[in-house]
Design a protein around this motif. Sequence first.
Motif, short mmCIF file in Angstrom:
data_model
loop_
_atom_site.label_atom_id
_atom_site.label_comp_id
_atom_site.label_asym_id
_atom_site.label_seq_id
_atom_site.Cartn_x
_atom_site.Cartn_y
_atom_site.Cartn_z
N HIS A 64 0.82 -1.12 0.01
CA HIS A 64 0.02 0.07 0.06
C HIS A 64 0.95 1.26 0.09
O HIS A 64 2.23 1.08 0.42
CB HIS A 64 -1.02 -0.01 1.20
CG HIS A 64 -0.34 -0.30 2.38
ND1 HIS A 64 0.03 -1.22 2.96
CD2 HIS A 64 -0.17 1.03 3.54
CE1 HIS A 64 0.63 -1.18 4.27
NE2 HIS A 64 0.61 0.20 4.72
N CYS A 78 1.77 -5.16 2.80
CA CYS A 78 0.54 -5.21 3.47
C CYS A 78 0.79 -6.28 4.41
O CYS A 78 1.41 -7.35 4.34
CB CYS A 78 -0.56 -5.56 2.46
SG CYS A 78 -1.15 -4.05 1.45
N CYS A 82 -4.67 -8.69 4.14
CA CYS A 82 -5.18 -7.35 3.74
C CYS A 82 -5.73 -7.18 2.29
O CYS A 82 -5.30 -7.91 1.45
CB CYS A 82 -3.86 -6.46 3.84
SG CYS A 82 -4.54 -4.91 3.45
N CYS A 84 -6.79 -4.26 1.22
CA CYS A 84 -6.60 -2.82 1.25
C CYS A 84 -8.11 -2.25 1.06
O CYS A 84 -8.32 -1.40 0.22
CB CYS A 84 -5.80 -2.67 -0.11
SG CYS A 84 -4.09 -2.80 0.07
ZN LIG Z 1 -3.36 -3.68 2.09
#
Ligand SMILES: [Zn+2]
Length: 137
Positions: A64, A78, A82, A84
Amino acid sequence: MTAIEQFLEQKNIRPTAMRILVYQFLDTKEIAVGLTAIEHAFDKAERTTLYRTLKTFEEKGVVHQIDDGTGTTKYALCEAGCNCDVEQDLHLHFHCTKCNETTCLTDHKIQPMNLPDNFTAEDVNLVVKGICDKCND
Ligand SMILES: [Zn+2]
Ligand SMILES: [Zn+2]
Ligand SMILES: [Zn+2]
């Protein structure tokens, strides 16, 4: 197949040599890194290749971006699992004004944001600025 290759394939990323190296590099870093820092670590790679690698990682939820206000976009891996997702995967970031390093505080989650009706969050950048633990002794 190595664990990294397996991980990248799971994320639908073809594990090219460059992608594996960039992943390994980010994995050794406890802080978020900018493209220039990555470029310095890979003196044989083209900046555009590195940039494209990061973009692919970002699209597939491997890294990210963090905008820490320094004008340089930083990237960090991440956490496992994850997606995001702005609703679920928000954690604090900390930018130290002394050592200039930006860290993911992944254990410090942010509660889902309360926005007015008809406002849709697409990207959230929460950066706390101050003095980090290393600079604070
Ligand atoms: Zn992420
Ligand atoms: Zn510091
Ligand atoms: Zn982060």
